[in-house]
Scaffold this motif. Structure first.
Motif, PDB file in Angstrom:
ATOM      1  N   GLU A 266     -23.687 128.850  52.351  1.00 47.89           N
ATOM      2  CA  GLU A 266     -22.608 129.067  51.388  1.00 47.89           C
ATOM      3  C   GLU A 266     -23.075 129.967  50.247  1.00 47.89           C
ATOM      4  OE1 GLU A 266     -21.593 125.115  50.265  1.00 47.89           O
ATOM      5  OE2 GLU A 266     -20.328 124.758  52.038  1.00 47.89           O
ATOM      6  N   ALA A 267     -24.317 129.758  49.779  1.00 49.99           N
ATOM      7  CA  ALA A 267     -24.844 130.578  48.691  1.00 49.99           C
ATOM      8  C   ALA A 267     -24.990 132.034  49.114  1.00 49.99           C
ATOM      9  CB  ALA A 267     -26.190 130.025  48.235  1.00 49.99           C
ATOM     10  N   LEU A 268     -25.451 132.253  50.324  1.00 49.24           N
ATOM     11  CA  LEU A 268     -25.618 133.624  50.821  1.00 49.24           C
ATOM     12  C   LEU A 268     -24.282 134.323  51.026  1.00 49.24           C
ATOM     13  CD1 LEU A 268     -28.511 133.017  53.378  1.00 49.24           C
ATOM     14  CD2 LEU A 268     -28.685 134.055  51.103  1.00 49.24           C
ATOM     15  N   GLN A 269     -23.222 133.529  51.159  1.00 51.09           N
ATOM     16  CA  GLN A 269     -21.877 134.091  51.292  1.00 51.09           C
ATOM     17  C   GLN A 269     -21.168 134.210  49.943  1.00 51.09           C
ATOM     18  OE1 GLN A 269     -19.915 131.580  54.173  1.00 51.09           O
ATOM     19  NE2 GLN A 269     -21.524 131.922  55.701  1.00 51.09           N
ATOM     20  N   GLY A 270     -21.911 133.972  48.860  1.00 56.47           N
ATOM     21  CA  GLY A 270     -21.355 134.131  47.520  1.00 56.47           C
ATOM     22  C   GLY A 270     -20.760 132.885  46.918  1.00 56.47           C
TER      23      GLY A 270
ATOM     24  N   CYS B 110     -33.884 127.580  54.306  1.00 59.98           N
ATOM     25  CA  CYS B 110     -32.780 127.632  53.340  1.00 59.98           C
ATOM     26  C   CYS B 110     -33.014 128.750  52.323  1.00 59.98           C
ATOM     27  CB  CYS B 110     -32.626 126.288  52.635  1.00 59.98           C
ATOM     28  SG  CYS B 110     -32.229 124.920  53.739  1.00 59.98           S
ATOM     29  N   PRO B 111     -32.920 130.008  52.728  1.00 60.35           N
ATOM     30  CA  PRO B 111     -33.190 131.112  51.809  1.00 60.35           C
ATOM     31  C   PRO B 111     -32.209 131.218  50.657  1.00 60.35           C
ATOM     32  CG  PRO B 111     -32.250 131.922  53.875  1.00 60.35           C
ATOM     33  CD  PRO B 111     -32.583 130.480  54.088  1.00 60.35           C
TER      34      PRO B 111
END
Length: 343
Positions: A160-164, A211-212
């Protein structure tokens, strides 16, 4: 009638709301969340007011404030509520850092109200049975404690974080770490409570493997030394799945896996607790004898089970009603956090 402000309405908070709704001597006055939609959903389910404004929790008509917000919000919210003369129940971990935790400990020490920490595992009758096993000598001399708590939530939050769409759990400032601070505090607390010993030394390893999108670790393994001489091992992860709680002593052992499968063995004979039962029996081993292993399936009670006499939300509310200290103190949570930070 105890009038409650519920602060933080997402995540696990929805599981606890029915406790407050269904007790006829408790009234939820308002549901507060920075996400107005989350506040409204919660409020609609309990016929309460909804607001994003935390100051509503400090209103004169509010008796108790239940805080289930991100770790970084605990200090300002809890201290404000304590100083406003409210009873306070705070979600674990107590804070993302020791300075915040100590500030809350100091505020709680000055208060005449009931101020405490919510530890969900104390809802479980089996954990209380485990303490009785240790206290009665059924385990013998406890030499090793082991815990594993792992789930794959970190991989979801990372994506979710990598998708903004980052979550507070992925922020070092928001959590104080990663999987270890969020998960290990349960077992640090349980091991000390069960054995009566204190952690005096700690070491460990932490890694972020899968979990990057998260700033903290998704894997942590710790080894703790207790002042009794026993050793505890705690493994946590946000990139794998599995759960185990085990304690080994010179006479017996307790092994509980995935919140269902319990294995017991002891040469001390029978044990009959709230939910755990062992009928005794010996088998030959290593030139002597040891307890025969017996198995049970035990599932934890629901978070909102009012039929559970150990429900920790009910226990807190009863302490408020009766003018007693909270079942779990803020000070004990500060100690747990110091162990986390040592690791």
């Amino acid at each position: 009638m105890i009038r409650v402000a519920f602060v933080g309405c997402g995540g696990m908070a929805a599981h606890y709301l029915p406790v407050y709704r269904d007790l006829d001597w408790v009234q939820i006055a308002c549901c507060i969340d920075t996400d107005p939609a989350a506040a409204q959903r919660a409020a609609s389910s309990v016929q309460a007011a909804a607001t994003p404004d935390f100051s509503a929790a400090l209103a004169p008509e509010i008796d108790a404030v239940i805080i289930s917000t991100p770790n970084s919000a605990h200090r300002p919210q809890a201290v404000a509520a304590i100083e406003a003369g409210k009873h306070v129940l705070l979600q674990k971990p107590v804070a993302p850092n020791v300075a915040d935790a100590e500030a809350m400990e100091q505020a709680a020490a000055k208060s005449t109200r009931t101020v405490g920490l919510y530890m969900s595992y104390f809802d479980q009758p089996l954990i209380h049975d485990l303490r009785d096993m240790a206290a009665r000598g059924w385990l013998g001399d406890v030499v090793h404690c082991y815990a594993r708590l792992m789930h794959k939530g970190g991989m979801m939050w990372s994506d979710e974080a990598l998708q903004g769409h980052p979550t507070w759990r992925g922020s070092l400032a928001g959590t104080g770490g990663g999987c270890f601070i969020q998960l290990a505090v349960h077992y640090i607390h349980i091991f000390e409570w069960v054995t009566g010993a204190r952690v005096v030394r700690a070491t460990g390893f932490t890694r972020n493997l899968h979990c990057p999108g998260l700033e903290g670790e998704d894997l942590a393994c710790a080894v703790l030394q207790l002042d009794s001489g026993a050793v505890a091992t705690i493994d946590t992860a946000w990139c794998a799945h599995g759960e185990e709680l085990a304690i080994y002593g010179t006479m017996g052992r307790f092994e509980y896996r995935n919140s269902r499968s319990l294995a017991l063995a002891s040469s001390a004979g029978e044990f009959h607790g709230r939910v755990a039962h062992y009928t005794g029996g010996l088998i030959s081993a290593f030139g002597g004898s040891q307890g025969e292993e017996q198995h049970m399936e035990i599932c934890p009670p629901g978070f909102a089970d009012l039929g559970n006499p150990l429900n920790q939300h009910v226990a807190f509310l009863e302490a408020v009603r009766d003018g007693r200290p909270a079942p779990v103190s803020i000070a004990s949570g500060v100690h747990d956090l110091r162990v986390v930070m040592a690791v």
